[in-house]
Design a protein around this motif. Structure first.
Motif, PDB file in Angstrom:
ATOM      1  N   PRO A  63       0.817  -1.221   0.000  1.00  0.00           N
ATOM      2  CA  PRO A  63       0.000   0.000   0.000  1.00  0.00           C
ATOM      3  C   PRO A  63       0.850   1.271   0.000  1.00  0.00           C
ATOM      4  O   PRO A  63       0.493   2.264  -0.643  1.00  0.00           O
ATOM      5  CB  PRO A  63      -0.824  -0.126   1.283  1.00  0.00           C
ATOM      6  CG  PRO A  63      -0.860  -1.590   1.562  1.00  0.00           C
ATOM      7  CD  PRO A  63       0.467  -2.103   1.129  1.00  0.00           C
ATOM      8  N   GLY A  64       1.977   1.231   0.712  1.00  0.00           N
ATOM      9  CA  GLY A  64       2.869   2.381   0.698  1.00  0.00           C
ATOM     10  C   GLY A  64       3.474   2.620  -0.666  1.00  0.00           C
ATOM     11  O   GLY A  64       3.581   3.767  -1.125  1.00  0.00           O
ATOM     12  N   MET A  65       3.867   1.543  -1.357  1.00  0.00           N
ATOM     13  CA  MET A  65       4.424   1.680  -2.690  1.00  0.00           C
ATOM     14  C   MET A  65       3.381   2.190  -3.676  1.00  0.00           C
ATOM     15  O   MET A  65       3.689   2.980  -4.578  1.00  0.00           O
ATOM     16  CB  MET A  65       4.977   0.343  -3.174  1.00  0.00           C
ATOM     17  CG  MET A  65       6.327  -0.034  -2.600  1.00  0.00           C
ATOM     18  SD  MET A  65       7.590   1.217  -2.926  1.00  0.00           S
ATOM     19  CE  MET A  65       7.355   1.518  -4.669  1.00  0.00           C
ATOM     20  N   LEU A  66       2.145   1.749  -3.512  1.00  0.00           N
ATOM     21  CA  LEU A  66       1.075   2.255  -4.372  1.00  0.00           C
ATOM     22  C   LEU A  66       0.895   3.763  -4.175  1.00  0.00           C
ATOM     23  O   LEU A  66       0.730   4.515  -5.143  1.00  0.00           O
ATOM     24  CB  LEU A  66      -0.232   1.522  -4.075  1.00  0.00           C
ATOM     25  CG  LEU A  66      -0.274   0.034  -4.441  1.00  0.00           C
ATOM     26  CD1 LEU A  66      -1.554  -0.608  -3.907  1.00  0.00           C
ATOM     27  CD2 LEU A  66      -0.159  -0.171  -5.941  1.00  0.00           C
ATOM     28  N   ALA A  67       0.929   4.209  -2.914  1.00  0.00           N
ATOM     29  CA  ALA A  67       0.808   5.639  -2.636  1.00  0.00           C
ATOM     30  C   ALA A  67       2.003   6.411  -3.179  1.00  0.00           C
ATOM     31  O   ALA A  67       1.856   7.492  -3.749  1.00  0.00           O
ATOM     32  CB  ALA A  67       0.655   5.866  -1.127  1.00  0.00           C
ATOM     33  N   LEU A  68       3.196   5.841  -3.010  1.00  0.00           N
ATOM     34  CA  LEU A  68       4.405   6.512  -3.495  1.00  0.00           C
ATOM     35  C   LEU A  68       4.393   6.632  -5.019  1.00  0.00           C
ATOM     36  O   LEU A  68       4.821   7.649  -5.578  1.00  0.00           O
ATOM     37  CB  LEU A  68       5.645   5.737  -3.043  1.00  0.00           C
ATOM     38  CG  LEU A  68       6.996   6.401  -3.309  1.00  0.00           C
ATOM     39  CD1 LEU A  68       7.125   7.700  -2.526  1.00  0.00           C
ATOM     40  CD2 LEU A  68       8.135   5.450  -2.930  1.00  0.00           C
ATOM     41  N   SER A  69       3.896   5.604  -5.698  1.00  0.00           N
ATOM     42  CA  SER A  69       3.844   5.654  -7.158  1.00  0.00           C
ATOM     43  C   SER A  69       2.884   6.729  -7.652  1.00  0.00           C
ATOM     44  O   SER A  69       3.012   7.214  -8.782  1.00  0.00           O
ATOM     45  CB  SER A  69       3.429   4.289  -7.719  1.00  0.00           C
ATOM     46  OG  SER A  69       2.084   3.983  -7.410  1.00  0.00           O
ATOM     47  N   MET A  70       1.917   7.119  -6.819  1.00  0.00           N
ATOM     48  CA  MET A  70       0.999   8.190  -7.191  1.00  0.00           C
ATOM     49  C   MET A  70       1.663   9.564  -7.111  1.00  0.00           C
ATOM     50  O   MET A  70       1.193  10.528  -7.711  1.00  0.00           O
ATOM     51  CB  MET A  70      -0.242   8.168  -6.287  1.00  0.00           C
ATOM     52  CG  MET A  70      -1.109   6.926  -6.429  1.00  0.00           C
ATOM     53  SD  MET A  70      -1.858   6.704  -8.073  1.00  0.00           S
ATOM     54  CE  MET A  70      -0.700   5.569  -8.865  1.00  0.00           C
ATOM     55  N   ALA A 211      -1.253   5.981   2.413  1.00  0.00           N
ATOM     56  CA  ALA A 211      -0.697   4.640   2.588  1.00  0.00           C
ATOM     57  C   ALA A 211      -1.361   3.927   3.767  1.00  0.00           C
ATOM     58  O   ALA A 211      -1.729   2.753   3.665  1.00  0.00           O
ATOM     59  CB  ALA A 211       0.814   4.721   2.797  1.00  0.00           C
ATOM     60  N   ALA A 212      -1.511   4.639   4.890  1.00  0.00           N
ATOM     61  CA  ALA A 212      -2.129   4.030   6.072  1.00  0.00           C
ATOM     62  C   ALA A 212      -3.589   3.680   5.812  1.00  0.00           C
ATOM     63  O   ALA A 212      -4.077   2.615   6.228  1.00  0.00           O
ATOM     64  CB  ALA A 212      -2.012   4.988   7.257  1.00  0.00           C
ATOM     65  N   ALA A 213      -4.301   4.563   5.120  1.00  0.00           N
ATOM     66  CA  ALA A 213      -5.707   4.294   4.806  1.00  0.00           C
ATOM     67  C   ALA A 213      -5.827   3.104   3.862  1.00  0.00           C
ATOM     68  O   ALA A 213      -6.731   2.266   4.009  1.00  0.00           O
ATOM     69  CB  ALA A 213      -6.346   5.532   4.184  1.00  0.00           C
ATOM     70  N   ALA A 214      -4.914   2.995   2.885  1.00  0.00           N
ATOM     71  CA  ALA A 214      -4.941   1.862   1.954  1.00  0.00           C
ATOM     72  C   ALA A 214      -4.662   0.553   2.687  1.00  0.00           C
ATOM     73  O   ALA A 214      -5.299  -0.468   2.420  1.00  0.00           O
ATOM     74  CB  ALA A 214      -3.934   2.082   0.832  1.00  0.00           C
ATOM     75  N   GLY A 226      -8.332   4.931  11.061  1.00  0.00           N
ATOM     76  CA  GLY A 226      -8.534   6.350  11.349  1.00  0.00           C
ATOM     77  C   GLY A 226      -7.845   7.310  10.398  1.00  0.00           C
ATOM     78  O   GLY A 226      -7.793   8.515  10.682  1.00  0.00           O
ATOM     79  N   HIS A 227      -7.324   6.817   9.278  1.00  0.00           N
ATOM     80  CA  HIS A 227      -6.616   7.699   8.343  1.00  0.00           C
ATOM     81  C   HIS A 227      -7.423   8.004   7.089  1.00  0.00           C
ATOM     82  O   HIS A 227      -6.967   8.801   6.255  1.00  0.00           O
ATOM     83  CB  HIS A 227      -5.279   7.067   7.939  1.00  0.00           C
ATOM     84  CG  HIS A 227      -4.269   7.049   9.038  1.00  0.00           C
ATOM     85  ND1 HIS A 227      -3.378   8.076   9.252  1.00  0.00           N
ATOM     86  CD2 HIS A 227      -4.012   6.120   9.999  1.00  0.00           C
ATOM     87  CE1 HIS A 227      -2.604   7.790  10.284  1.00  0.00           C
ATOM     88  NE2 HIS A 227      -2.966   6.602  10.755  1.00  0.00           N
TER      89      HIS A 227
END
Length: 255
Positions: A63-70, A211-214, A226-227
């Protein structure tokens, strides 16, 4: 037709223009698709990591990598905008009966299509590596929606900065700032594993919230809840500021 219908028609015309550019210049598209996959494999298997992470690191990392790629890959859109400005393409478009901002919206729409493709590729690679979502379809689609919302917001920040920079070589200097912004987040490690001051910084990062929400929506074991609210509000705040700034600056070009 109404003015909104005209604007949408103009934007779709500009979107098709950008998609046609993919066929003529496929290399940047391929690079943007491969780069996050390389990061996923590098941090997941070569470098390792996961300080402070309980459970499978891939559940935390993806999920963090997905957010970073955005947040990464904005330079393609930014350079395309500045090239149109310097080659006189924008001036020719502005001489036509076209809605203000249609060129930018078309460029943004093409970028969003590429972002959807990037998510599909990265999720496909992660699935091949053994990752599985632990949530239902609605939560899964909610996570994807938050990721795309972050991309859309970051995209308009990039477009505005490209209009301000004015030249492709200046865009590359601005793009360097994305790296510390992206890595000062909870993409690779939990804030609990960081010094107190650094943990405070990364917890305010919009990428960290997305990332946390994903992770939560994907049902990752031990994910922090909670994110979701912050993952919605941060991109919306960026859009409220930078979308009108970009459209207004574009409308004032050559005046």
């Amino acid at each position: 037709m109404t003015s909104m219908a005209y604007a949408l028609t103009d934007a779709w015309t500009m979107t098709r223009r950008e998609l046609a550019r993919w066929g003529r210049q496929p290399a940047p598209v391929v690079v943007n698709l491969v780069f996050p996959v390389m990061l996923l494999l590098m941090f997941g298997y070569l470098i390792g990591g996961g300080r402070g992470v309980n459970g499978d690191y891939l559940d935390y990392l993806l999920p963090g990598m997905l957010a970073l790629s955005m947040a990464f890959g904005l330079e393609g859109t930014m350079i395309a905008v500045t090239q149109d400005m310097n080659k006189g393409v924008v001036d020719r478009f502005r001489s036509m009966p076209m809605a203000d901002g249609a060129v930018l919206v078309g460029r943004a729409a093409a970028d969003m299509l590429q972002s959807v493709l990037a998510l599909v590729v990265l999720l496909g690679v992660a699935t091949a590596l053994g990752w599985r979502t632990h949530a239902g379809p609605a939560a899964f689609l909610g996570a994807v929606g938050l990721l795309l919302l972050l991309r859309f917001a970051m995209l308009w920040v990039g477009i505005h900065l490209a209009l301000v920079a004015g030249k492709p070589e200046m865009v590359q200097a601005v793009q360097i700032l994305v790296w510390p912004f992206g890595f000062l987040s909870t993409v690779f490690a939990t804030p609990e594993s960081m010094p107190g001051w650094l943990a405070t910084v990364v917890q305010w990062n919009p990428i960290s919230h997305t990332a946390a929400a994903a992770r939560d929506l994907f049902g990752a074991p031990g994910a922090e809840s909670g994110h979701v609210g912050a993952a919605v509000l941060w991109p919306l705040a960026l859009l409220v500021v930078f979308f009108p700034l970009a459209v207004r600056r574009f409308a004032r070009l050559s005046r």
